[in-house]
Motif scaffolding. Structure first.
Motif, PDB file in Angstrom:
ATOM      1  N   PRO A 194    -118.712 -55.400  76.912  1.00 42.88           N
ATOM      2  CA  PRO A 194    -119.734 -56.450  76.918  1.00 42.88           C
ATOM      3  C   PRO A 194    -120.992 -56.000  76.182  1.00 42.88           C
ATOM      4  N   PRO A 195    -121.920 -56.924  75.944  1.00 41.85           N
ATOM      5  CA  PRO A 195    -123.232 -56.510  75.423  1.00 41.85           C
ATOM      6  C   PRO A 195    -123.848 -55.474  76.360  1.00 41.85           C
ATOM      7  N   SER A 196    -124.594 -54.534  75.810  1.00 43.84           N
ATOM      8  CA  SER A 196    -125.017 -53.382  76.613  1.00 43.84           C
ATOM      9  C   SER A 196    -125.881 -53.760  77.821  1.00 43.84           C
ATOM     10  N   VAL A 197    -126.674 -54.823  77.697  1.00 39.73           N
ATOM     11  CA  VAL A 197    -127.517 -55.187  78.852  1.00 39.73           C
ATOM     12  C   VAL A 197    -126.697 -55.657  80.050  1.00 39.73           C
ATOM     13  N   TYR A 198    -125.427 -55.993  79.818  1.00 39.57           N
ATOM     14  CA  TYR A 198    -124.580 -56.443  80.943  1.00 39.57           C
ATOM     15  C   TYR A 198    -123.542 -55.401  81.347  1.00 39.57           C
ATOM     16  N   MET A 217    -123.524 -46.707  70.424  1.00 38.29           N
ATOM     17  CA  MET A 217    -124.446 -45.769  71.081  1.00 38.29           C
ATOM     18  C   MET A 217    -125.139 -44.960  69.978  1.00 38.29           C
ATOM     19  N   TYR A 218    -126.088 -44.129  70.391  1.00 34.82           N
ATOM     20  CA  TYR A 218    -126.770 -43.248  69.438  1.00 34.82           C
ATOM     21  C   TYR A 218    -126.286 -41.822  69.676  1.00 34.82           C
ATOM     22  N   HIS A 219    -126.380 -40.982  68.625  1.00 33.10           N
ATOM     23  CA  HIS A 219    -125.790 -39.645  68.769  1.00 33.10           C
ATOM     24  C   HIS A 219    -126.702 -38.643  69.473  1.00 33.10           C
ATOM     25  N   GLU A 220    -128.015 -38.925  69.509  1.00 32.43           N
ATOM     26  CA  GLU A 220    -128.913 -37.960  70.154  1.00 32.43           C
ATOM     27  C   GLU A 220    -128.820 -38.091  71.674  1.00 32.43           C
ATOM     28  N   ALA A 221    -129.131 -37.004  72.370  1.00 31.28           N
ATOM     29  CA  ALA A 221    -128.989 -36.999  73.835  1.00 31.28           C
ATOM     30  C   ALA A 221    -130.122 -37.741  74.535  1.00 31.28           C
ATOM     31  N   LYS A 222    -131.329 -37.621  74.004  1.00 28.39           N
ATOM     32  CA  LYS A 222    -132.467 -38.352  74.578  1.00 28.39           C
ATOM     33  C   LYS A 222    -133.669 -38.204  73.655  1.00 28.39           C
ATOM     34  N   GLU A 249    -132.437 -47.399  71.301  1.00 26.64           N
ATOM     35  CA  GLU A 249    -131.099 -46.799  71.297  1.00 26.64           C
ATOM     36  C   GLU A 249    -130.651 -46.389  72.702  1.00 26.64           C
ATOM     37  N   LEU A 250    -129.340 -46.149  72.829  1.00 26.66           N
ATOM     38  CA  LEU A 250    -128.758 -45.738  74.112  1.00 26.66           C
ATOM     39  C   LEU A 250    -127.948 -44.469  73.905  1.00 26.66           C
ATOM     40  N   SER A 251    -128.024 -43.561  74.875  1.00 25.93           N
ATOM     41  CA  SER A 251    -127.277 -42.301  74.749  1.00 25.93           C
ATOM     42  C   SER A 251    -125.915 -42.405  75.420  1.00 25.93           C
ATOM     43  N   ALA A 252    -125.058 -41.442  75.101  1.00 28.21           N
ATOM     44  CA  ALA A 252    -123.739 -41.373  75.751  1.00 28.21           C
ATOM     45  C   ALA A 252    -123.900 -41.205  77.262  1.00 28.21           C
ATOM     46  N   ALA A 253    -124.875 -40.396  77.677  1.00 27.68           N
ATOM     47  CA  ALA A 253    -125.060 -40.169  79.121  1.00 27.68           C
ATOM     48  C   ALA A 253    -125.424 -41.469  79.833  1.00 27.68           C
ATOM     49  N   ASN A 262    -119.538 -40.379  62.543  1.00 29.56           N
ATOM     50  CA  ASN A 262    -119.047 -39.062  62.932  1.00 29.56           C
ATOM     51  C   ASN A 262    -119.962 -38.386  63.955  1.00 29.56           C
ATOM     52  N   ARG A 263    -121.268 -38.499  63.754  1.00 29.79           N
ATOM     53  CA  ARG A 263    -122.200 -37.905  64.729  1.00 29.79           C
ATOM     54  C   ARG A 263    -122.030 -38.553  66.097  1.00 29.79           C
ATOM     55  N   LYS A 264    -121.869 -39.873  66.083  1.00 29.48           N
ATOM     56  CA  LYS A 264    -121.710 -40.599  67.345  1.00 29.48           C
ATOM     57  C   LYS A 264    -120.386 -40.222  68.027  1.00 29.48           C
TER      58      LYS A 264
END
Ligand code: PGA
Length: 253
Positions: free
Chosen positions: A42-46, A66-71, A77-81, A110-112
């Motif tokens: 879904p869209p990330s807000v949901y 998502m974004y590749h940086e941790a924070k 942007e949103l992180s994997a965590a 690739n970074r992501k």
């Protein structure tokens, strides 16, 4: 034996109430379809609300990016965590709409991919040629360069966490699908790239979904191809019945 994997990419559609209702309907019925893995994106807000609606069902949750940086200072942007924290197991990366509309490159993807795997997510990595590239007979070359670029520097273990989605750009949202033979050819080429780059075990494990106007009418012929292990579904994933019908046709066809 690779299990079929059908994922719904809801893109920028649905508001909260409809997103939750769709997730509940998919969750309720997916459990009756054996031998198939499912996810909805879904869209990330949901993500949070949809994740709650899926709780206890066999349907996985995925994000669309998502974004590749941790924070840090990466506005918007949103992180994997963060994705893991709201219950995601999957993240779609390198979708052609992000590559072509938002300018993502293989290096970005690739970074992501690396950040997603390091965090414990399974990336669904999209590759696919435009109509001009297909007509110029550049499909194999393009797929191979996206494969090498987007999936660079992954170990065998990393690669086994990846799902590849072959999505010809000209078939996305257009009602035009690749013929089963056209799709199977690219899937077989991708399988060979996995074998050449890694080994037979990796090539035999990684699931390769097809995407591009998949619906209940074409699912059986596409998904019965030996190297097509599932589907990434856009338009037809926005209704529970049409989404689940794809899986039902795939296992019965
Ligand atoms: P579509 O989208 O099924 O609407 O063609 C597929 C996708 O973009 O993943």
């Amino acid at each position: 034996m690779r299990r079929l994997f059908i994922a719904g990419n809801w893109k920028m559609n649905l508001l909260r109430e409809d997103a939750v209702a769709l997730a509940e309907a998919v969750a309720a019925k997916a459990d009756t379809v054996g031998m198939v893995d499912f996810a909805v994106c879904p869209p990330s807000v949901y993500l949070d609300a949809v994740g709650q609606a899926l709780r206890g069902s066999k349907v996985g949750l995925g994000a669309q990016n998502m974004y590749h940086e941790a924070k840090g200072a990466f506005t918007g942007e949103l992180s994997a965590a963060m994705l893991l924290d709201v219950g995601c197991q999957y993240v779609i990366l390198g979708h052609s709409e992000r590559r072509h509309i938002l300018g993502e490159t293989d290096l970005d993807v690739n970074r992501k991919v690396k950040a997603a795997i390091a965090a414990g997510l399974s990336p669904i990595v999209c590759v696919g040629e435009t109509l001009a590239q297909r007509e110029a007979e550049e499909t194999l070359q393009l797929i191979s360069s996206q494969f090498r670029g987007s999936l660079a520097d992954l170990t065998e273990d990393d690669m086994q966490k990846v799902v590849i989605a072959y999505e010809p750009v000209w078939a996305i949202g257009t009602g035009r699908t690749a013929s089963p033979e056209q799709a199977e050819q690219v899937h077989a080429d991708l399988r060979q790239m996995l074998k050449d780059q890694y080994n037979t075990a990796v090539a035999d494990t990684v699931r390769i979904q097809y995407g591009g106007s998949v619906n209940e009418g074409n699912a059986a012929s596409l998904l019965s191809q030996p190297n097509i292990d599932g589907a990434l579904v856009g338009g037809a994933s926005l209704k529970a019945d049409s989404f689940l019908a794809i899986a039902i046709k795939a296992i019965s066809g």
